[in-house]
Design a protein around this motif. Structure first.
Motif, PDB file in Angstrom:
ATOM      1  N   SER A 103      41.701  33.106  42.823  1.00 44.08           N
ATOM      2  CA  SER A 103      40.955  31.888  43.141  1.00 44.08           C
ATOM      3  C   SER A 103      39.939  32.158  44.240  1.00 44.08           C
ATOM      4  CB  SER A 103      41.930  30.793  43.572  1.00 44.08           C
ATOM      5  OG  SER A 103      41.227  29.613  43.903  1.00 44.08           O
ATOM      6  N   THR A 148      37.082  34.179  42.893  1.00 46.76           N
ATOM      7  CA  THR A 148      36.076  33.385  42.184  1.00 46.76           C
ATOM      8  C   THR A 148      35.024  32.881  43.161  1.00 46.76           C
ATOM      9  OG1 THR A 148      37.622  32.726  40.458  1.00 46.76           O
ATOM     10  CG2 THR A 148      35.702  31.312  40.794  1.00 46.76           C
ATOM     11  N   TRP A 183      34.433  39.777  41.969  1.00 46.66           N
ATOM     12  CA  TRP A 183      35.395  38.663  41.864  1.00 46.66           C
ATOM     13  C   TRP A 183      36.621  38.898  42.740  1.00 46.66           C
ATOM     14  CZ3 TRP A 183      32.921  34.769  39.936  1.00 46.66           C
ATOM     15  CH2 TRP A 183      32.057  34.907  38.840  1.00 46.66           C
ATOM     16  N   PRO A 218      37.357  35.394  36.702  1.00 45.36           N
ATOM     17  CA  PRO A 218      37.789  33.992  36.669  1.00 45.36           C
ATOM     18  C   PRO A 218      38.520  33.612  35.377  1.00 45.36           C
ATOM     19  CG  PRO A 218      35.626  34.122  37.648  1.00 45.36           C
ATOM     20  CD  PRO A 218      35.982  35.524  37.180  1.00 45.36           C
TER      21      PRO A 218
END
Ligand SMILES: [Cu+2]
Length: 174
Positions: free
Chosen positions: A110, A113, A121, A161
């Motif tokens: 998370s 992201t 990422w 993601p």
């Protein structure tokens, strides 16, 4: 003018695109033609399991275009030098491989992201992230060498993601 059809033969070989990949994404076995091949890849091909320090090369792939690694668990000797070679056999998906502290794969993803693709990422300078490859495109491969953590169970995950929910496993240091 009918000359445009001459290009059609380029599509006859679906594997032809592999030869146009940048040098750093070519699978290790194909690097002999590349004078710029990473030196760390050379001894590994002739000595897959170096002895004396528990050093190891671990290979991992994905299950085709599914959002799954082809391994549910990996293991290494605590404190050993480990090279993870990640091959992305998918024809469409981009992935990475990250080793993270136990129970943190979703939180790290998370935060990853939020960090965006420029950071692969992955959250920057995050102590939960022990090691990680860069983003690996479809048909490409990447590797990361690191010192295996202390004895215990950790997680590996793809932080692209949405992939973290199905694309993860346990990494056991013993
Ligand atoms: Cu992924």
């Amino acid at each position: 003018m009918l000359l445009a059809i001459a290009c059609g033969s380029d599509e006859a070989d679906p594997n032809a695109t592999a030869t146009t990949a940048p040098p750093n994404t070519v699978p290790a076995q194909d690097r002999t033609a590349e004078p710029t091949a990473a030196p760390t890849a050379i001894p590994a091909t002739s000595a897959p399991a170096p002895t004396g320090s528990g050093a190891a090369v671990l290979d991992i792939d994905v299950n085709g275009d599914a959002l799954q690694f082809d391994l549910g668990s990996m293991s290494a000797s605590a404190g050993a030098e480990v090279t993870v070679k990640f091959t992305n056999s998918s024809s469409v998906n981009t992935h990475n491989w990250a080793l993270v502290e136990a129970g943190t794969k979703d939180a790290v993803s998370s935060d990853g992201t939020g960090a965006g693709p420029a950071n692969n990422w992955l959250p920057v300078d995050d102590p939960r992230v022990i090691a990680a490859t860069v983003l690996v495109g479809p048909g490409a491969s990447g590797e990361v060498t690191f010192t295996a953590p202390a004895s215990g169970t950790y997680q590996f995950v793809c932080t692209f993601p949405g992939h973290n929910f199905t694309m993860f496993g346990d990494f056991v240091a013993n």
